[in-house]
Design an enzyme around this catalytic site. Sequence first.
Site, PDB file in Angstrom:
ATOM      1  N   GLU A 228      11.990 -14.154   2.177  1.00 10.88           N
ATOM      2  CA  GLU A 228      10.976 -13.413   2.908  1.00 10.88           C
ATOM      3  C   GLU A 228      11.093 -13.766   4.388  1.00 10.88           C
ATOM      4  OE1 GLU A 228       9.267 -11.132   1.604  1.00 10.88           O
ATOM      5  OE2 GLU A 228       9.330 -11.552  -0.544  1.00 10.88           O
ATOM      6  N   ASP A 253       5.175   3.321 -12.046  1.00  9.84           N
ATOM      7  CA  ASP A 253       4.366   2.285 -11.406  1.00  9.84           C
ATOM      8  C   ASP A 253       4.556   2.310  -9.897  1.00  9.84           C
ATOM      9  OD1 ASP A 253       2.611  -0.091 -11.667  1.00  9.84           O
ATOM     10  OD2 ASP A 253       4.346  -1.159 -10.875  1.00  9.84           O
TER      11      ASP A 253
END
Length: 310
Positions: A228, A253
């Site tokens: 990240e 989804d």
Amino acid sequence: MKAEDVSANHFVLDTKASADLRAKLKQDPQGGLKEAAQQFEGMLLQMMLKSMRDATPQDGLMDSDQTRFFTSIMDQQLAQDLSSQGKLGFAKMIEQQLGKNLSSGSSIDPSSSLDALQQSLIQRQSSASGALPIRGAERVYSAPAVSNEAAAPSGTGSDFVNRIWPHAVEAANAIGVPPQFLVAHSALESAWGKSEIRKADGTPSYNLFGVKAGRNWQGPSVEVQTTEYVDGVAQVSSEKFRVYGSYAEAFGDYANLLRNNSRFSGVLGQQDGTQFARSLQKSGYATDPMYADKLSRIINGATLRQALSG
């Protein structure tokens, strides 16, 4: 142990270098861990560079087997040079991981930790070379943001599109965007299916969009080492990602995520590929500062066009 005791021209995956490190771990465990961590950081950087190269179309007039060969040598040297500077932070984290036994006073040979991490890197390297699986549970240090623009090898792009196209169409209709945008997004996140997140037993998670399993997720999940970006700086972390029963479930989804969360309102209905990519990044879908650029290049690139026409 001095840094020059281990050759800077070898990575830990090299058999001789690995044997040398194991021997020196027994002689000087703490110093050996530091040197092993630096070597592993170099290997990780080399794999990251290779992934970036693989994600870039290499069919230009100036591209050939020879240029790719010399580029790989240059990338290896660059990775070694960067790791020797010790500024990226990966080596420190690896050293901490390998040194847990030492700090706890365990009698376990620290070289066993070296062997375990080496095997993980071997699996990751073979996956990056096209021997499935990777960018899922088998990834050592990777993330959706590291996927870059995934240029599919000949044939596999069309296979990937054929596998997911009906689901992409259905999800795209639900959020009002062209289905090729969703194909491109899933290609970026999964490297055209080559790096699909997988469960611990190697079976697919069908999670082609790198959707994390937050507090509200009630379904199964898999924990993955990922990268990240915090204030533009890459940081390694362990995150849980959703596991689906099929690609249809995954695309459904994904559509619900964008449609039911107000922060993605700017993504809905986008008909321009570049704006779709920018809207996703602006919404905070990924932390990679280059995410929109990478996705836009796939949407507007020849690889996707060829895959769709194939």
